[in-house]
Write an enzyme that holds these catalytic residues in place. Sequence first.
Site, PDB file in Angstrom:
ATOM      1  NE  ARG A  60     -24.527   3.020 -18.127  1.00  0.00           N
ATOM      2  CZ  ARG A  60     -24.699   1.749 -17.775  1.00  0.00           C
ATOM      3  NH1 ARG A  60     -23.869   1.156 -16.952  1.00  0.00           N
ATOM      4  NH2 ARG A  60     -25.711   1.067 -18.261  1.00  0.00           N
ATOM      5  CD  GLU A  68     -32.349   4.801 -16.754  1.00  0.00           C
ATOM      6  OE1 GLU A  68     -32.028   5.964 -16.418  1.00  0.00           O
ATOM      7  OE2 GLU A  68     -31.588   4.063 -17.400  1.00  0.00           O
ATOM      8  NE  ARG A 102     -23.151   7.397 -20.082  1.00  0.00           N
ATOM      9  CZ  ARG A 102     -24.292   6.738 -19.869  1.00  0.00           C
ATOM     10  NH1 ARG A 102     -25.068   7.062 -18.846  1.00  0.00           N
ATOM     11  NH2 ARG A 102     -24.659   5.747 -20.648  1.00  0.00           N
TER      12      ARG A 102
END
Length: 172
Positions: A60, A68, A102
Amino acid sequence: MKIKLITNNKKTILAFIFIISTSLSGIALSSNLNGKILKIIDGDTVYFQANNDDGYKKLRLVGIDAPEMKQPFGQQSRQCLAKLINNKLVQIITFGEDRYKRTLAKIIIEKIDINLAMIKNGCAWFYRRYKNTLDKDDQVMYDQAEIFSIENKKGLFSNQEAEAPWDWRKKN
């Protein structure tokens, strides 16, 4: 290794403990890896494979928040990241993990901060909510890059109705 403190001053002892603990935590949280990006999920998430490693990590990108994929400009943001990476070898600087496990990371290619470039190109927002993950210099640069992108109507900032991903996620 034994360290013997000969002092009755509690402030001195606490300061020493603080210095040692912050030094050690910095070592544990940050590391550099070299390798390649295997797949770009969206404008702020990728799969990375380190050199001489068969496995991969989901990264990330730290300090940014990209639209998104189902959000307006989501596809363009992903394409922007793909164009910046363009199958080049990358250096990854890690900053621990997020709540989804992540690895938080900054991508560097030929001394260029790709996370910062995403903001400069108007492909992502500076994610101020987690700004303290970055050092002060990066916080200033990321903030200035977003101001530049807004003033120059770069990428997603060309649309005055562009909605920040954190607001879009709340609604959807």
